[in-house]
Design an enzyme around this catalytic site. Sequence first.
Site, short mmCIF file in Angstrom:
data_model
loop_
_atom_site.label_atom_id
_atom_site.label_comp_id
_atom_site.label_asym_id
_atom_site.label_seq_id
_atom_site.Cartn_x
_atom_site.Cartn_y
_atom_site.Cartn_z
N LYS A 188 0.75 -1.12 0.23
CA LYS A 188 0.06 -0.02 0.08
C LYS A 188 0.96 1.14 -0.09
O LYS A 188 0.65 2.22 -0.77
CB LYS A 188 -0.83 0.09 1.24
CG LYS A 188 -1.88 1.34 1.30
CD LYS A 188 -2.67 1.25 2.63
CE LYS A 188 -1.86 1.94 3.72
NZ LYS A 188 -2.82 2.09 4.98
N ASP A 225 -6.75 0.95 1.31
CA ASP A 225 -6.76 1.22 2.67
C ASP A 225 -8.18 0.77 3.37
O ASP A 225 -8.91 -0.14 2.69
CB ASP A 225 -6.57 2.88 2.92
CG ASP A 225 -7.82 3.49 2.67
OD1 ASP A 225 -8.73 2.94 1.95
OD2 ASP A 225 -8.04 4.79 3.12
#
Length: 228
Positions: A126, A145
């Site tokens: 991420k 997320d």
Amino acid sequence: MGTPLETREEQAAEVLDRLAEEYPDSSISLRYSNRLELLIAVILSAQCTDERVNDVCEDLFEKYETASDYANADQEELAQDISSITYYNNKASYIRSTAQDIVENHDGEVPDTMSELRDLAGVGRKTANVVLQHGHDVVEGIVVDTHVQRISRRLGLTTEQTPERIEEDLMEIVPRDRWQAFTHLFIDHGRAQCTARNPDCDGCVLEDICPSSKLDSEVDLASGDPWS
């Protein structure tokens, strides 16, 4: 409940079109002026609000300007500098280790490949995706997320539960040129409407195509939504 479109591709396209109209200025909310600052801010943002990170980084970025500054920083002092951030001791350690690696192996510059970024301490996929997209204009995937996880499942775009599998699933149905916008639009919508505990379905622009609409928190939890 709302009724989703026939295919996940159609659902994703309609969702993105509506959210783009609802949030025309959607973009990353972290404040930074270079790639190193972006990397540091994203590391700090894990399980912490962007607002808090921006407040801390205002002073942090004045005190530490280069990778060498972070690499040579006193561990306890750096931890104190970010002490209002969640898990600040661990993050201070990650930042120092990452900075040392950047100095020793990348000539002081933030690397520009997924594999090199993921080799840095405290940098997962991420974080690497965010740095690549906003620091190097390289889009290799979709940043997943907690907002993206929660809302993509509620909308029926995926049934996967881990960020890695969710990303793989979404990349199959979202056009590549919309991967970056996808994340920002979902984050904005997650903050404004589709919150974890009490989503405002009545005022949601996706209500009529959302299979989870009109569910209160108890039903939502009972349905297996792990992001509530």
